[in-house]
Design a protein around this motif. Structure first.
Motif, short mmCIF file in Angstrom:
data_model
loop_
_atom_site.label_atom_id
_atom_site.label_comp_id
_atom_site.label_asym_id
_atom_site.label_seq_id
_atom_site.Cartn_x
_atom_site.Cartn_y
_atom_site.Cartn_z
N HIS A 171 33.67 40.81 31.67
CA HIS A 171 32.21 40.70 31.80
C HIS A 171 31.60 40.03 30.57
CE1 HIS A 171 28.06 41.84 32.82
NE2 HIS A 171 27.93 42.10 31.53
N LEU A 187 39.36 29.39 30.61
CA LEU A 187 37.91 29.22 30.73
C LEU A 187 37.54 27.74 30.72
CD1 LEU A 187 36.63 32.04 28.33
CD2 LEU A 187 36.53 32.03 30.83
N MET A 190 37.92 26.44 34.10
CA MET A 190 37.06 27.03 35.13
C MET A 190 35.61 26.59 35.02
SD MET A 190 38.33 31.00 35.48
CE MET A 190 37.21 31.29 36.84
N PHE A 191 35.14 26.38 33.79
CA PHE A 191 33.72 26.11 33.57
C PHE A 191 33.53 24.85 32.73
CE2 PHE A 191 34.30 30.74 33.79
CZ PHE A 191 33.49 31.04 34.89
N GLN A 200 29.75 34.33 31.05
CA GLN A 200 30.28 34.25 32.40
C GLN A 200 31.08 35.53 32.70
OE1 GLN A 200 29.39 31.80 34.34
NE2 GLN A 200 28.49 30.50 32.74
N THR A 201 31.31 35.77 33.96
CA THR A 201 32.13 36.91 34.36
C THR A 201 33.30 36.41 35.19
OG1 THR A 201 30.28 38.46 34.32
CG2 THR A 201 32.19 39.09 35.64
N VAL A 202 34.50 36.79 34.77
CA VAL A 202 35.73 36.30 35.39
C VAL A 202 36.55 37.49 35.86
CG1 VAL A 202 37.88 35.03 35.00
CG2 VAL A 202 35.75 34.26 33.92
N SER A 226 35.59 33.69 39.96
CA SER A 226 34.26 33.88 39.38
C SER A 226 33.23 33.87 40.49
CB SER A 226 33.94 32.77 38.37
OG SER A 226 32.62 32.93 37.87
N TYR A 227 32.43 34.94 40.55
CA TYR A 227 31.38 35.04 41.56
C TYR A 227 30.00 34.97 40.91
CZ TYR A 227 35.31 36.81 44.32
OH TYR A 227 36.52 36.95 44.96
N ASN A 229 27.33 35.20 37.47
CA ASN A 229 27.06 36.07 36.33
C ASN A 229 26.13 37.21 36.77
OD1 ASN A 229 26.41 37.28 33.94
ND2 ASN A 229 25.85 35.40 32.87
#
Length: 324
Positions: A171, A187, A190-191, A200-202, A226-227, A229
């Motif tokens: 989180h 990361l 992913m981003f 971000q939340t992974v 990732s859904y 934040n």
């Protein structure tokens, strides 16, 4: 000489008769006293029996009344809980809802009954709502922000974003608030660099790939998901709700956002909180969420009256057309 004894004999006879009648009189008095004592004792016993009977009847009546009152209290409490469940089910019939949201609602209801039972609050000093929507008008278009759970207490209004996510949840992670080189590489893939400037939340999750088999056995894979934040989501929702409430009353200025991770922790499922955001409270598992609200009430920072609580919920009810 014989004449001398005659008066003595007469005197003795008279004395004997006197003593006899005196003794008889005393016996009569003694007998009457015994009979009187018996009568008084019997009357006292009768009176005591009547008194004990009356006290027993009063005690029996009191215990019976207490029993009936207790049965009524338990029954009323049970009916109230059923009504709460019925209202909640009716509320949810129009909306989709996740398992985590149902469990969270049940947790909040149990917490409410506990706090009421302990005398911390009255029944009307905690209002719980589920699956509510905050309307937002932007450029002439209507949008909505969903509230998973709303809790209204004398200490303020609380918006809860519930996430029932399995796996290892990271989180509020960014490129800079963790020191794991492998995670940094993941990361980066992913981003974008812009996205990584924000938290971000992974989710790292073990999953079986049934399409990839070795020796006929499905292979275990690690997936990064990732859904969005949740902290940013609940913060935006809380701000929009605050705007809505302030239009009604400048006093309604206290809306607190909470992210609640409801999935039970074990070796394969846990939440690691990297977030440095002090504006959003993060609660992990039910004990932490319950403790958070208990601590809020323990501080006794009363901001809202019971009437305010009802009015705030009435405002949202008008926007959602639902019942508590």
């Amino acid at each position: 000489m014989e004449l001398i004894y005659i008066p003595i004999i007469i005197l003795l006879i008279g004395l004997s008769l006197f003593l006899f009648f005196r003794q008889k009189k005393q016996y009569k008095i003694f007998k009457e006293e015994i009979e009187r004592n018996h009568s008084e004792t019997a009357a006292t016993i009768q009176e005591a029996n009547e008194s004990h009977k009356t006290e027993y009847e009063k005690l029996e009546s009191s215990l019976y009344q207490h029993y009936n009152d207790e049965i009524k209290r338990i029954n009323d409490n049970f009916v109230q809980k059923l009504n709460d469940k019925d209202r909640y089910i009716e509320t949810l019939q129009e909306f989709s809802i996740t398992r985590g949201e149902v469990e969270t609602h049940n947790l909040l209801q149990e917490l409410k009954y506990e706090l009421v039972g302990e005398g911390v609050i009255t029944y009307n000093e905690m209002i719980i709502g589920g699956n509510l929507f905050v309307p937002i008008w932007e450029d002439g278009n209507l949008y909505t922000r969903q509230i998973d759970h709303l809790v209204i207490l004398p200490t303020g209004v609380y918006v809860i974003e519930t996430k029932h996510w399995a796996g290892t949840v990271l989180h509020g992670v960014t490129k800079n608030n963790q020191n794991d080189e492998t995670l940094s590489i993941l990361l980066d893939n992913m981003f974008s660099s812009y996205e990584l400037k924000k938290e971000q939340t992974v989710i790292i999750k073990k999953m079986l790939n049934k399409n990839r088999k070795v020796d006929g056995r499905s292979q275990l894979e690690l997936r990064l998901l990732s859904y969005g934040n949740p902290a940013a989501q609940v913060m935006r929702t809380a701000l929009e709700l605050r705007k809505l409430l302030l239009k009604e009353n400048k006093k309604y200025n206290f809306v607190t956002p909470i992210v609640y991770y409801s999935y039970s922790s074990d070796e394969e499922n846990k939440v690691i909180n990297y977030s440095e955001n002090q504006n959003v409270n993060v609660c992990i598992e039910k004990e932490e969420l319950a403790a958070y609200f208990k601590n809020q009430l323990a501080e006794e920072n009363t901001l809202l009256t019971a009437s305010d609580l009802e009015n705030i919920y009435r405002i949202l009810k008008a926007k959602n057309n639902i019942d508590r």
